[in-house]
Design a protein around this motif. Structure first.
Motif, short mmCIF file in Angstrom:
data_model
loop_
_atom_site.label_atom_id
_atom_site.label_comp_id
_atom_site.label_asym_id
_atom_site.label_seq_id
_atom_site.Cartn_x
_atom_site.Cartn_y
_atom_site.Cartn_z
N THR A 1 0.81 -1.22 0.00
CA THR A 1 0.00 0.00 0.00
C THR A 1 0.84 1.27 0.00
N ASN A 2 2.12 1.16 0.37
CA ASN A 2 2.97 2.35 0.43
C ASN A 2 4.32 2.01 -0.19
N MET A 3 4.50 2.38 -1.45
CA MET A 3 5.72 2.02 -2.16
C MET A 3 6.95 2.74 -1.63
N GLU A 4 6.78 3.98 -1.19
CA GLU A 4 7.92 4.73 -0.67
C GLU A 4 8.43 4.12 0.63
N GLU A 5 7.52 3.71 1.51
CA GLU A 5 7.95 3.05 2.75
C GLU A 5 8.63 1.72 2.44
N ARG A 6 8.16 1.04 1.43
CA ARG A 6 8.78 -0.24 1.05
C ARG A 6 10.24 -0.04 0.67
N ARG A 7 10.50 1.00 -0.09
CA ARG A 7 11.89 1.30 -0.47
C ARG A 7 12.71 1.69 0.75
N ARG A 8 12.13 2.46 1.67
CA ARG A 8 12.85 2.87 2.88
C ARG A 8 13.18 1.66 3.75
N TYR A 9 12.26 0.72 3.85
CA TYR A 9 12.54 -0.49 4.63
C TYR A 9 13.67 -1.30 3.98
N PHE A 10 13.71 -1.32 2.65
CA PHE A 10 14.80 -2.03 1.98
C PHE A 10 16.15 -1.36 2.29
N LYS A 11 16.19 -0.03 2.31
CA LYS A 11 17.42 0.68 2.65
C LYS A 11 17.84 0.37 4.08
N VAL A 12 16.86 0.26 4.98
CA VAL A 12 17.17 -0.08 6.38
C VAL A 12 17.80 -1.47 6.43
N HIS A 13 17.29 -2.40 5.65
CA HIS A 13 17.88 -3.75 5.61
C HIS A 13 19.34 -3.69 5.18
N LYS A 14 19.61 -2.93 4.13
CA LYS A 14 20.98 -2.84 3.65
C LYS A 14 21.90 -2.21 4.69
#
Length: 550
Positions: free
Chosen positions: A250-263
């Motif tokens: 539902t929130n593509m921007e948050e999805r990208r931010r969570y991926f950056k947090v993983h990295k």
């Protein structure tokens, strides 16, 4: 000694004390003792200079001249100790911190000095400043962390510590707010007269959410992985929060931010682990990588279901970045596993099953084939971390053998590669590379390489190999609500019995396995130069190995 000399001496001592302070390398343990020694040293030097001047001016050069000088010096010292200037300097020195840090501005005013003294001092300061214009200012030396913090005068700030419980509580508040909002919406639909009360409740929940940081914001600010994983249960909750953020459609921007947090978290764990097998955050690196495996499988399902072409096209870069990060993570984890030699055996089986599940999806397999060298060397490395029987069980459960065999038979052509090429072309333009033919060739070579790994690593009979390439094999679901299945569930999957096949079915599978490798060798003979020497050697060895299966 005159008042002028006393005041001049006080100024000289103040200046020299600061000079000594800026160049000193002593620590705070010397305290007032060092200051007393400094005062005595500077005072003694000044008295010696005055004594020499008195000796020059003494007209009575007789045998008692030494006694006269001693008496004069004693009198001058007594006068000096009683002057207000000396008392002021002494008081200032004793009030200094133990680290010898003095005020940044020189104390030059003296209560009893005359206007002439001020004028003389101004002239000296101007001449000194002119002489030192080109000299760099000496940096103030700090001898302790507390002195450093004091010298910053409040501007020295430590980064905030983000604890695991803060993130868990923030996520729980978010869940509660969503539940409150959904409940109020249902109430309004069922009872329109209560719309005012429910609107107030919804607005209050929204305000509470806006006034506090979200779990994502806290995770982005977190600096210490140890604070986020004080125990196994807390880290498992943090990992689940991270995975839910990755798979939130539902929130593509948050999805990208969570991926950056993983990295970022993976990099922090790797720096702490030092690249070896004995790192303290090995469980965290495995957990983060499992999240990425689950995320790629989730993206693959979205792609296969064709839920929203626009969303998939928008997230194509994220899909690519996720696969690339997975390959890099696998390299680090493999190195850790090799250097440690023990531990994480069950996690290794779980990881290999996850990788086989990714390779079973056409789109992920195509992306990985484009990204890395298509001979799939990373898969061969991981296949060597388990025994032949375990690898056979993983291949049987995942169904990878039958999937890659079908790709070889179709020469890498499938619907996923065509759709992926079309999406890339629409996004980047008609001149995009690679071409559709490049995608299909990479897909074919990767599948061919995986077949070689399977036949060479399983070290089994034709009967047992037949269960790997059985047409009735169906892959098990590797996803769960909080990521991928647990290690215990994986062990239960691997414990299933293999399917028994007839001799005719065995021979049919042998023929299917040999055909793609023989076709490459025939192409080598018909079109020299089209197949390189490495691929020819790979096919030759695999054909010989399959023919020897009984």
């Amino acid at each position: 000694m005159s008042t002028d000399n006393s005041n001049n001496l006080s100024e000289f001592l103040s200046f020299e004390t600061k000079q000594h302070q800026s160049s000193s390398s002593d620590d705070t343990t010397i305290g007032h003792h060092a200051l007393d020694q400094l005062l005595e040293s500077k005072l003694g030097n000044e008295i010696t200079r005055c004594a020499q001047q008195l000796a020059i001016n003494n007209k009575h050069n007789n045998d008692n001249s030494g006694n006269i000088r001693s008496i004069v010096l004693e009198e001058e010292v007594t006068k000096l100790m009683g002057t207000p200037a000396f008392q002021q300097i002494n008081a200032q020195i004793r009030e200094c911190p133990l680290s010898l840090i003095l005020p940044s501005k020189q104390t030059t005013s003296v209560n009893n000095s005359s206007e002439d003294d001020r004028s003389n001092k101004k002239s000296r300061d101007e001449s000194t400043a002119a002489a030192n214009n080109n000299k760099p200012a000496a940096a103030t030396t700090s001898f302790s962390l507390f002195d450093l913090m004091d010298s910053q005068k409040g501007s020295f700030m430590l980064p905030p510590r983000i604890m695991a419980q803060q993130v868990i509580d923030a996520d729980q508040r978010h869940v509660n707010n969503i539940m409150t909002t959904n409940y109020n919406n249902d109430e309004v639909q069922n009872n329109p007269s209560s719309s005012d009360n429910t609107a107030d409740s919804t607005q209050q929940a929204t305000n509470n959410s806006n006034n506090s940081k979200s779990a994502l914001e806290l995770l982005e600010q977190a600096e210490d992985m140890e604070d986020l994983s004080p125990n196994i249960d807390s880290w498992e909750q943090i990992r689940s929060i991270l995975y839910r953020g990755l798979t939130n459609k539902t929130n593509m921007e948050e999805r990208r931010r969570y991926f950056k947090v993983h990295k970022l978290m993976f990099d922090k764990c790797q720096k702490t682990n030092g690249g070896g097998g004995g790192g303290m955050f090995r469980s965290q690196t495995w957990g983060l990588t499992f999240n990425i495996v689950g995320f790629i499988l989730s993206l693959s399902n979205e792609f296969d279901k064709k839920e929203d072409e626009q969303i998939i096209t928008t997230d194509l870069d994220l899909y690519w970045d996720s696969c690339h990060h997975l390959v890099l993570s696998l390299s680090h984890l493999a190195m850790e596993y090799v250097t440690s030699s023990v531990g994480h055996e069950k996690e290794m089986e779980r990881m290999i099953l996850g990788l086989c599940s990714i390779l079973c999806t056409d789109v992920s397999s195509c992306v990985l084939a484009m990204m890395e060298e298509p001979m799939s060397g990373w898969f061969e490395v991981w296949a060597r971390f388990v025994g032949p029987s375990t690898l056979m069980a993983i291949l049987r459960v995942s169904g990878l053998g039958e999937v890659v065999l079908r790709r070889c038979e179709s020469r890498g052509r499938n619907e996923a590669s065509q759709r992926l090429h079309e999406m890339i072309r629409q996004r980047d333009g008609s001149s995009v590379t690679p071409t559709l033919q490049d995608l299909e060739e990479s897909n074919f070579l990767q599948s061919l390489s995986i077949l070689r790994v399977i036949t060479s690593r399983c070290d089994a009979t034709l009967g047992s190999m037949g269960s790997i390439f059985c047409c009735n094999t169906t892959s098990s679901s590797f996803l769960s609500a909080d990521g991928i299945v647990s290690s215990d569930e994986v062990q239960a999957m691997l414990g299933t019995k293999e399917q028994c096949l007839s001799i005719a079915e065995h021979e049919e599978i042998r023929s299917r396995l040999l055909k793609p490798f023989r076709d490459v060798l025939l192409l080598r003979e018909s079109t020299p130069g089209l197949v390189d020497a490495d691929l020819e050697e790979l096919c030759t060895q695999t054909v010989s190995l399959i023919e020897q299966l009984r």
